[in-house]
Write a protein that holds these residues in place. Structure first.
Motif, mmCIF file in Angstrom:
data_model
loop_
_atom_site.group_PDB
_atom_site.id
_atom_site.type_symbol
_atom_site.label_atom_id
_atom_site.label_comp_id
_atom_site.label_asym_id
_atom_site.label_seq_id
_atom_site.Cartn_x
_atom_site.Cartn_y
_atom_site.Cartn_z
ATOM 1 N N LEU A 1 0.821 -1.215 0.000
ATOM 2 C CA LEU A 1 0.000 0.000 0.000
ATOM 3 C C LEU A 1 0.852 1.262 0.000
ATOM 4 O O LEU A 1 0.403 2.322 0.430
ATOM 5 N N LEU A 2 2.077 1.161 -0.495
ATOM 6 C CA LEU A 2 2.949 2.334 -0.538
ATOM 7 C C LEU A 2 2.369 3.444 -1.407
ATOM 8 O O LEU A 2 2.388 4.622 -1.032
ATOM 9 N N ALA A 3 1.877 3.097 -2.589
ATOM 10 C CA ALA A 3 1.292 4.106 -3.473
ATOM 11 C C ALA A 3 0.085 4.770 -2.818
ATOM 12 O O ALA A 3 -0.138 5.983 -2.964
ATOM 13 N N ALA A 4 -0.715 3.973 -2.077
ATOM 14 C CA ALA A 4 -1.858 4.549 -1.373
ATOM 15 C C ALA A 4 -1.399 5.513 -0.286
ATOM 16 O O ALA A 4 -2.037 6.544 -0.036
ATOM 17 N N GLN A 5 -0.293 5.195 0.380
ATOM 18 C CA GLN A 5 0.232 6.106 1.399
ATOM 19 C C GLN A 5 0.715 7.413 0.783
ATOM 20 O O GLN A 5 0.525 8.489 1.357
ATOM 21 N N VAL A 6 1.338 7.304 -0.384
ATOM 22 C CA VAL A 6 1.750 8.526 -1.089
ATOM 23 C C VAL A 6 0.528 9.362 -1.451
ATOM 24 O O VAL A 6 0.504 10.586 -1.283
ATOM 25 N N SER A 7 -0.513 8.715 -1.950
ATOM 26 C CA SER A 7 -1.741 9.417 -2.304
ATOM 27 C C SER A 7 -2.388 10.045 -1.071
ATOM 28 O O SER A 7 -2.949 11.147 -1.140
ATOM 29 N N LEU A 8 -2.327 9.348 0.068
ATOM 30 C CA LEU A 8 -2.869 9.905 1.311
ATOM 31 C C LEU A 8 -2.114 11.167 1.713
ATOM 32 O O LEU A 8 -2.720 12.151 2.163
ATOM 33 N N CYS A 9 -0.805 11.160 1.531
ATOM 34 C CA CYS A 9 0.006 12.329 1.853
ATOM 35 C C CYS A 9 -0.394 13.514 0.980
ATOM 36 O O CYS A 9 -0.579 14.638 1.473
ATOM 37 N N VAL A 10 -0.561 13.270 -0.310
ATOM 38 C CA VAL A 10 -0.952 14.343 -1.226
ATOM 39 C C VAL A 10 -2.356 14.840 -0.901
ATOM 40 O O VAL A 10 -2.625 16.052 -0.890
ATOM 41 N N LEU A 11 -3.270 13.930 -0.637
ATOM 42 C CA LEU A 11 -4.635 14.319 -0.289
ATOM 43 C C LEU A 11 -4.649 15.159 0.985
ATOM 44 O O LEU A 11 -5.367 16.158 1.080
ATOM 45 N N SER A 12 -3.852 14.758 1.967
ATOM 46 C CA SER A 12 -3.792 15.504 3.217
ATOM 47 C C SER A 12 -3.263 16.911 3.008
ATOM 48 O O SER A 12 -3.669 17.848 3.706
ATOM 49 N N ALA A 13 -2.373 17.079 2.030
ATOM 50 C CA ALA A 13 -1.797 18.400 1.773
ATOM 51 C C ALA A 13 -2.719 19.302 0.974
ATOM 52 O O ALA A 13 -2.691 20.525 1.140
#
Length: 389
Positions: free
Chosen positions: A103-115
């Motif tokens: 789920l690394l890509a999902a974690q990256v997407s979560l970081c972008v969404l949070s920003a």
């Protein structure tokens, strides 16, 4: 004059909606795609070396994640959902790949969404990303696997929040800079218009008084009014172009019109002399090499002080301007010989004039005092630092 405009606000509209520039979005995609391919892609190739068909499907899913990251700045919620689903599928195909890695890509997407999105949206995404945590516990990872997964998810969300706070601070600083620039332009417009119109009013009155008896003197006053009006219009065009997008035209205008500075102090005095006022200008020390901000501040302080003399000094027919350049400071003194009526004090002049002079002195680290003299007349004295501006 109304200085409010929607232009500066429009400059922040894109960021307020959480949009990135094309270059920033492209850099984000390349960086995140490289991370996913380097970490998750390698893990998939190692874990699926002995599973031919599963390996092919897993590699395809990883490529889908990389492609989805292309739109994470534009639609982070949808990209997060795609990457979470494909990540779980990769983990189901190759359990040797940890859930955190899958789920690394999902974690990256979560970081972008949070920003980029409001906190209420990112918190919901954080909760959704924590839901697969028990899978890491039940797949043999135990408490350590669960803790690592939850820590990775929370860190990704926190990194996005930090970036959002950083961008908010940058927007606030830019907006504050715009407001300060608007205030500076407002003071410039006030200085130019107030001084020139005051001179023109007095010249018009003088022309009316001598129109029949001395027509030639009246013509001179009218020509002085025309010259002053043209000069004021030229400076107003320069100032108001600050709101326009045509930088080339602005630079050309600046080359045509000399900037206000101590080099034009005699011109300023001449406009006041045209009203019949006697103006004495004294310079001491080297005033040619002053910092630009100090040079402009001195000119505007003298301009505003002369304007106040014309408008408010009852019976004044003489004013003295003294500029003294020392090693560390520049001292400016403007003294008139007018009668000080009751109520004319440091706050005289309609509020903005003397306040504007004090603000100019403060912005360059100096000080200014203004008030009536004991023997009659009114004095404006400023002390501006030369170094450290």
């Amino acid at each position: 004059m109304e200085l409010s405009s929607s232009q500066p606000e429009d400059a922040f509209t894109g960021e307020a909606r959480g949009e990135l520039s094309l270059r920033a979005a492209r850099a984000l995609w390349w960086g995140s795609a490289g991370l996913v391919l380097g970490v998750l892609g390698t893990s998939v190739l190692v874990a699926g070396a002995e599973h031919g068909r599963r390996l092919a499907v897993a590699v395809a899913l990883v490529l889908v994640q990389v492609c989805a990251l292309r739109w994470q700045a534009r639609a982070p919620v949808a990209v997060l959902a795609v990457n979470a689903a494909t990540g779980l599928a990769v983990w189901a195909l190759l359990p040797a790949v940890s859930l955190t890695g899958a789920l690394l890509a999902a974690q990256v997407s979560l970081c972008v969404l949070s920003a980029l999105r409001p906190r209420r949206v990112s918190v919901r995404a954080l909760v959704a990303m924590c839901l697969p945590g028990p899978l890491a516990f039940g797949a043999g990872g135990g408490p350590t696997g669960l803790a690592v997964y939850l820590l990775a998810v929370v860190l990704a969300w926190t990194a996005g929040q930090w970036r959002a706070a950083q961008r908010a601070r940058t927007r606030a600083e830019l907006r504050r800079a715009v407001m300060e620039e608007r205030g500076r332009i407002a003071r410039e417009v006030h200085d130019v218009v107030a001084h020139t119109l005051s001179v023109m009013v007095i010249q018009a009155g003088a022309a009316d008084d001598v129109f029949v008896r001395r027509p030639e003197q009246a013509r001179e006053a009218l020509r002085a009014i025309e010259t002053g009006a043209r000069s004021a219009l030229g400076e107003l065009r320069l100032l108001l172009r600050a709101f326009g997008p045509d930088e080339g035209a602005n630079e050309a205008a600046q080359q045509r019109e000399p900037a206000p500075s101590l080099a034009r102090l005699d011109e300023l005095a001449d406009t006041v002399r045209a009203t019949g006022m006697t103006v004495h200008v004294h310079r001491e020390g080297a005033t040619a090499g002053l910092p630009a901000a100090v040079d402009l501040a001195v000119y505007r302080i003298v301009q505003e002080a002369l304007t106040n003399t014309l408008r408010h000094a009852v019976g004044a027919d003489e004013v003295s301007v003294r500029v003294t350049a020392e090693r560390e400071y520049v001292k400016v003194t403007v003294v008139d010989n007018g009668v000080t009526p009751q109520g004319r004090s440091a706050g005289a002049g309609g509020g903005r004039g003397l306040l504007g002079m004090k603000e100019r002195a403060r912005l360059v680290g100096g000080s200014l005092r203004a008030g009536p003299l004991s023997g009659g007349g009114f004095e404006v004295a400023a002390r501006l630092p030369v170094e450290g501006v």
